[in-house]
Structure formats: structure tokens, C-alpha cells
Write a protein that holds these residues in place. Sequence first.
Motif, PDB file in Angstrom:
ATOM      1  N   LEU A 371      -1.888  -0.461  -0.449  1.00  0.00           N
ATOM      2  CA  LEU A 371      -0.642  -0.100   0.080  1.00  0.00           C
ATOM      3  C   LEU A 371      -0.721   1.306   0.777  1.00  0.00           C
ATOM      4  O   LEU A 371      -0.094   1.495   1.876  1.00  0.00           O
ATOM      5  CB  LEU A 371       0.436   0.214  -1.127  1.00  0.00           C
ATOM      6  CG  LEU A 371       0.602  -0.912  -1.799  1.00  0.00           C
ATOM      7  CD1 LEU A 371       2.093  -0.855  -2.963  1.00  0.00           C
ATOM      8  CD2 LEU A 371       1.365  -2.067  -0.657  1.00  0.00           C
ATOM      9  N   VAL A 372      -1.697   2.271   0.383  1.00  0.00           N
ATOM     10  CA  VAL A 372      -2.003   3.380   1.177  1.00  0.00           C
ATOM     11  C   VAL A 372      -2.642   3.008   2.591  1.00  0.00           C
ATOM     12  O   VAL A 372      -2.232   3.647   3.595  1.00  0.00           O
ATOM     13  CB  VAL A 372      -2.785   4.436   0.368  1.00  0.00           C
ATOM     14  CG1 VAL A 372      -3.535   5.425   1.276  1.00  0.00           C
ATOM     15  CG2 VAL A 372      -2.242   4.974  -0.651  1.00  0.00           C
ATOM     16  N   PHE A 373      -3.671   2.119   2.391  1.00  0.00           N
ATOM     17  CA  PHE A 373      -4.265   1.755   3.673  1.00  0.00           C
ATOM     18  C   PHE A 373      -3.547   0.989   4.697  1.00  0.00           C
ATOM     19  O   PHE A 373      -3.454   1.489   6.025  1.00  0.00           O
ATOM     20  CB  PHE A 373      -5.341   0.480   3.500  1.00  0.00           C
ATOM     21  CG  PHE A 373      -5.987   0.207   4.609  1.00  0.00           C
ATOM     22  CD1 PHE A 373      -7.091   0.741   5.288  1.00  0.00           C
ATOM     23  CD2 PHE A 373      -5.814  -1.184   5.031  1.00  0.00           C
ATOM     24  CE1 PHE A 373      -7.716   0.009   6.131  1.00  0.00           C
ATOM     25  CE2 PHE A 373      -6.207  -1.919   6.182  1.00  0.00           C
ATOM     26  CZ  PHE A 373      -7.231  -0.947   6.609  1.00  0.00           C
ATOM     27  N   PHE A 374      -2.587   0.395   4.336  1.00  0.00           N
ATOM     28  CA  PHE A 374      -1.766  -0.497   5.382  1.00  0.00           C
ATOM     29  C   PHE A 374      -0.515   0.663   5.724  1.00  0.00           C
ATOM     30  O   PHE A 374       0.008   0.567   6.818  1.00  0.00           O
ATOM     31  CB  PHE A 374      -0.902  -1.592   4.687  1.00  0.00           C
ATOM     32  CG  PHE A 374      -1.929  -2.786   4.637  1.00  0.00           C
ATOM     33  CD1 PHE A 374      -2.227  -3.424   5.703  1.00  0.00           C
ATOM     34  CD2 PHE A 374      -2.602  -3.193   3.637  1.00  0.00           C
ATOM     35  CE1 PHE A 374      -3.047  -4.640   6.056  1.00  0.00           C
ATOM     36  CE2 PHE A 374      -3.570  -4.409   3.451  1.00  0.00           C
ATOM     37  CZ  PHE A 374      -3.846  -5.100   4.714  1.00  0.00           C
ATOM     38  N   ALA A 375       0.037   1.331   4.899  1.00  0.00           N
ATOM     39  CA  ALA A 375       1.067   2.437   5.149  1.00  0.00           C
ATOM     40  C   ALA A 375       0.462   3.373   6.223  1.00  0.00           C
ATOM     41  O   ALA A 375       1.059   3.870   7.261  1.00  0.00           O
ATOM     42  CB  ALA A 375       1.520   3.188   3.927  1.00  0.00           C
ATOM     43  N   ARG A 377      -1.999   2.880   8.400  1.00  0.00           N
ATOM     44  CA  ARG A 377      -2.410   2.329   9.733  1.00  0.00           C
ATOM     45  C   ARG A 377      -1.299   1.833  10.367  1.00  0.00           C
ATOM     46  O   ARG A 377      -1.163   1.807  11.713  1.00  0.00           O
ATOM     47  CB  ARG A 377      -3.422   1.201   9.506  1.00  0.00           C
ATOM     48  CG  ARG A 377      -4.800   1.688   8.556  1.00  0.00           C
ATOM     49  CD  ARG A 377      -5.599   2.665   9.733  1.00  0.00           C
ATOM     50  NE  ARG A 377      -6.814   2.785   8.824  1.00  0.00           N
ATOM     51  CZ  ARG A 377      -7.995   2.390   9.125  1.00  0.00           C
ATOM     52  NH1 ARG A 377      -8.021   1.040   9.715  1.00  0.00           N
ATOM     53  NH2 ARG A 377      -8.942   2.740   8.484  1.00  0.00           N
ATOM     54  N   TYR A 378      -0.284   1.077   9.491  1.00  0.00           N
ATOM     55  CA  TYR A 378       0.812   0.212  10.198  1.00  0.00           C
ATOM     56  C   TYR A 378       2.309   0.751  10.126  1.00  0.00           C
ATOM     57  O   TYR A 378       3.061   0.398  10.464  1.00  0.00           O
ATOM     58  CB  TYR A 378       0.561  -1.228   9.923  1.00  0.00           C
ATOM     59  CG  TYR A 378      -0.781  -1.752  10.241  1.00  0.00           C
ATOM     60  CD1 TYR A 378      -1.303  -2.084  11.511  1.00  0.00           C
ATOM     61  CD2 TYR A 378      -1.893  -1.830   8.997  1.00  0.00           C
ATOM     62  CE1 TYR A 378      -2.619  -2.369  11.671  1.00  0.00           C
ATOM     63  CE2 TYR A 378      -3.103  -2.483   9.167  1.00  0.00           C
ATOM     64  CZ  TYR A 378      -3.457  -2.814  10.421  1.00  0.00           C
ATOM     65  OH  TYR A 378      -4.816  -3.152  10.734  1.00  0.00           O
ATOM     66  N   TYR A 383       4.571   5.961   3.921  1.00  0.00           N
ATOM     67  CA  TYR A 383       3.363   6.354   3.322  1.00  0.00           C
ATOM     68  C   TYR A 383       4.200   7.596   2.422  1.00  0.00           C
ATOM     69  O   TYR A 383       4.924   8.515   2.842  1.00  0.00           O
ATOM     70  CB  TYR A 383       2.572   7.078   4.186  1.00  0.00           C
ATOM     71  CG  TYR A 383       1.322   7.799   3.405  1.00  0.00           C
ATOM     72  CD1 TYR A 383       0.614   7.068   2.517  1.00  0.00           C
ATOM     73  CD2 TYR A 383       0.966   9.181   3.772  1.00  0.00           C
ATOM     74  CE1 TYR A 383      -0.490   7.755   1.862  1.00  0.00           C
ATOM     75  CE2 TYR A 383       0.230   9.892   3.027  1.00  0.00           C
ATOM     76  CZ  TYR A 383      -0.608   9.168   2.024  1.00  0.00           C
ATOM     77  OH  TYR A 383      -1.690   9.846   1.575  1.00  0.00           O
ATOM     78  N   GLN A 384       3.731   7.637   1.248  1.00  0.00           N
ATOM     79  CA  GLN A 384       4.007   8.507   0.058  1.00  0.00           C
ATOM     80  C   GLN A 384       5.604   8.538  -0.127  1.00  0.00           C
ATOM     81  O   GLN A 384       6.234   9.792  -0.012  1.00  0.00           O
ATOM     82  CB  GLN A 384       3.537   9.932   0.520  1.00  0.00           C
ATOM     83  CG  GLN A 384       2.154   9.934  -0.006  1.00  0.00           C
ATOM     84  CD  GLN A 384       1.616  11.573   0.096  1.00  0.00           C
ATOM     85  OE1 GLN A 384       1.992  12.205   0.784  1.00  0.00           O
ATOM     86  NE2 GLN A 384       0.588  11.722  -0.822  1.00  0.00           N
TER      87      GLN A 384
END
Length: 516
Positions: A371-375, A377-378, A383-384
Motif C-alpha cells: 500500500l505504501v508503494f502504490f500510494a 507512486r499513484y 499516503y500516511q
Amino acid sequence: MSSKAVIKQSRKPVPLGLMIPVILLVVLTSLPLLYIVLRAQEAGLSHAMSLIFRTRVYQLLLNTLQLLVTVTLISTLIGVASAWLIERTDLPKRKLFNALVTLPFAVPAFISSYSWISIFPQLEGFSGAVLVLTLCNYPLVHLPVAAALRGMDPALEETSRSLGFSRAQTFFKVLLPQLRPALLGGAILISLHMLAEFGALAFLNYETFTTAIFDQYYVAFDGASAAMLTLVLLILCVGVIGLEILLRGKHNHATQRQGSPGAQDQVILGWTKPWLLLAILLLITLAAGVPLAVIGYWLLSGSSSAFHGQEVLSALTTTLSFGFSGALLATVFALPLVFLAVRFQGRLANLAERLPYFIHSLPGLVIGLTLVFFAIRYAFFFYQTTPLLLIGYAMLFLPMAQSSIRATLMQIPPQLEEMARSLGKSAWRVFIRITLPLMAPGLGAGLALVFLQIMKELTATLLLRPTGIDTLATKVWEHTSNAEYGASAPYAALLILISGLPVYLLTMRSFTRNTA
């Protein structure tokens, strides 16, 4: 009419209003696999392979498998032995012992590990990890095996004894095959917990894939290496689940019970009773007594125990809020999945029902990294944030809500809904007015199970929580990582209290219902 016949008769086109949320959930639960693919493409095939096939990965694999096999075997032996003693012998105060033996289930493993480390700093490495994690996980075998023993037909053992078999022969040839599904289910859960465990192993300084992934992401900031280690961990999860399917087979060990629950023959322990009583008291003391005593000690005399009431209250409020919100979201997610699987059939229904169980087998760390990766990037605005954290909780614990809701929905005759539809009521109105109220017990059980798990969750919370927001679990982690055991004690005590009370009450209620 059998349930299979009812389902076949109910097969009909899936409404668009049900199809859309199910497809969205399938996409959401597929994200961890997509995360691995994207990170591997970014790293390049040759670099990705070099990250996987190296000496460090081999050592991590050896450490992980060694811990998994050892803890699973010892926990299974303890769980079966404790269940048999309580359910099949003349051990005194069996009702009380049943509750006490399962109490360690309410103590998060990372709290138990820091309790042991704070009094025995030398308790590190493999032996310490085996001791602590065995004491934390044996209830996962004890609970289902005890329930299976309570529900077993007494005629099976009576017939075996009448044919001249000894108690030992009866146990291995009659009882053990009947206990196989419960025993295997508990053992597989322990194995998956060993793959997912992070906090306890970090305190005990024993490195596995989960701790290595966390270090690569948080300390070395090496996302590619963390992703490739995650791939190996995913393969191990698939292997454990595949092993369960292979071992479980297609045999059905269910038997129709004849007679009352009280008809079970109790084994007279005789001269061994004091020694077995001492053994079970020792088990309870080590598994639950030590963590509770250590936390009590640090509450009273910890040198770092400047009590900040406002911080404790804030962490408690946040934990309860996240727990309830995450449980509610998981239940809302589970409803369309269960309804599709029970009331409709097809490939989408099968995929939608089974995929969350695979995701549940993954560590919270993997879900958090995904979820951190997709948040980032996209959807950086996501995020957070609290919604992203709640989605992570729902992904992790969706099957717990699914299983409870499914069991209830299966008991509701579809003819009730069909009759209401024949009177001109819309499908949505029928669901709200008839189906949903009848599903209330399953919804409540699912909410409670997810709520308890969310309160104890650590790794996904560390990665996904909003900046400056703490839960009871993260505050325990923060203080104990700095050896501030006294400061962590109020948070640990509250976490155990909130988790332990429902576990105790549910265990006592289950025992009373099955032995009354």
C-alpha cells in the motif's frame, strides 16, 4: 434438501450492484502480487535474480524454516496434550484451566518477548524465539482440538475399548484421525504466524524473512531488495497453504454425535494427577504468568515509568477507534464476497472468496509495503492517512469476517428471500429487511474477531499510520525498542486487558455451552 442442491437451484445472473464491489475487492487483494511484479521489472531481471540467489537469502530461508518447523511441532504437541488433559481426564477445575490455558492467546507475541527479554537479556536467538513463540502459539492448536474432543461421538471410544484396544491404542487409532482436521488447521495457522512474525523476533534478535524485509525497507532504504525478499516469502506462504491442502486430502472425518456431551468417559489419572497438574500450572505460569508479572513489576517500579496519562489515553482512544473502524470496514467488504459465494456460483465467486485467504496468510509487513508503494507512486494524497491504514487492516483480516458471516448466511434458507421478491420487494429491500437482520450473529462475531486482531497488529500499523498517531501496540514497540520497559508497561497492560477479557469470556462461554 442438501445445501448443494439449494445453491444449484439459486444460481442466477449476478446483479451489477454486487459484481462491481466484488471486482474492486479482487483487484485490491491482488495488489501484493502486482507490487512484486512491478518492483522486479524496475530492478531488472538479472538484478532481481542476483538479489534472490545469494547466501544471505539462503541463511534467511534456513532460519525461517527452522523456526517454523520447530515451533509448529512443539506447539502442536503441547496443544494436543493440554486439550486431552482438560477434556478427557478427571483433572480438577477443568473449566478454569480451559480458560487459563487459552489466556496466552490474548498476549501479543511482541509483548511476551519483551517481558522475557527484560528479565533474561541473554534469552536471544533461536532457543529464545522457540520458547517465546511456542508459549504464545500453542492455544491455536489447543482451542480447535479441545472443541473437537467435546463434539466427538463417545460411541467411537466405547466401541474401541469394547474391542480390546487400550487407551493408548484408542487415542492413536480412533481419536487422532478424528482430530486431524482440527489439529492440522491449528498447525497451519501457527506455521503462517511464524512466516508473519516480526515484533517478537526483532526483540529476540533472530532474523527471518520478515525482520530482514523490515530492515531493508526501514534501515537500508532498499526497496528492490525488500521486494525480492517479499517474493520468497510469498512463495513460502503458497507452499504452506499447498501443504495444508495436500495433507488435508478429501477425507471427511465428521461423525454424527449420539448422546449427550456429558457422556464422555473420563480417564482416571491416579498417581500421575499431581504431576500432570503441576505440568499444566507450569505451562500457564510460563505462557501467561511471566508476561503479566513482568508488566506488573514495571508498572510498579520501572525506572523509566514517568506516567503520561494523556499519552496513554490518546493511544487507547486511537486503538479502539482504529479497531472498530477497521472491523467495520472489513465486515462491509466481506458482505458482498460472502453473498456472491453463497447465493451465486462461478469462477468469479470462487476467486473472490479464496483470494482474501491467501492475502491473510501474508505478513502485515507485506501488505504495508504494497500500500505504501502504490500510494507514493499513484495516489500520494492517500499516503500516511487513516483510510489507507483501515484498508490495510481490512485486507489483512477480511477472512475472519468472511468465515463468521458465511456460517450464518448458510443457515438462512434462500426461499425466504425468494418469497419476499415474489411479493414485489426489491432485492436491496429484501436484503436490508430480511437477510441482514438474520445475519446479525455472524456480523457481530466477525466484528469482534477482526477488532481483537487489529488491536494487536504492529507491522502494517508502523508503515501505514498517519504521522504523529500512535496505538497501544506502536507505543509498546517505541518504548521497548529503547529499553524503556517501565514506560511501555501501561500500554502493554491495557492491550492485554482489552484483548484478554473477550478471549476469557468467549472461552468460558464455549466450554460451558459444550459441557452443560
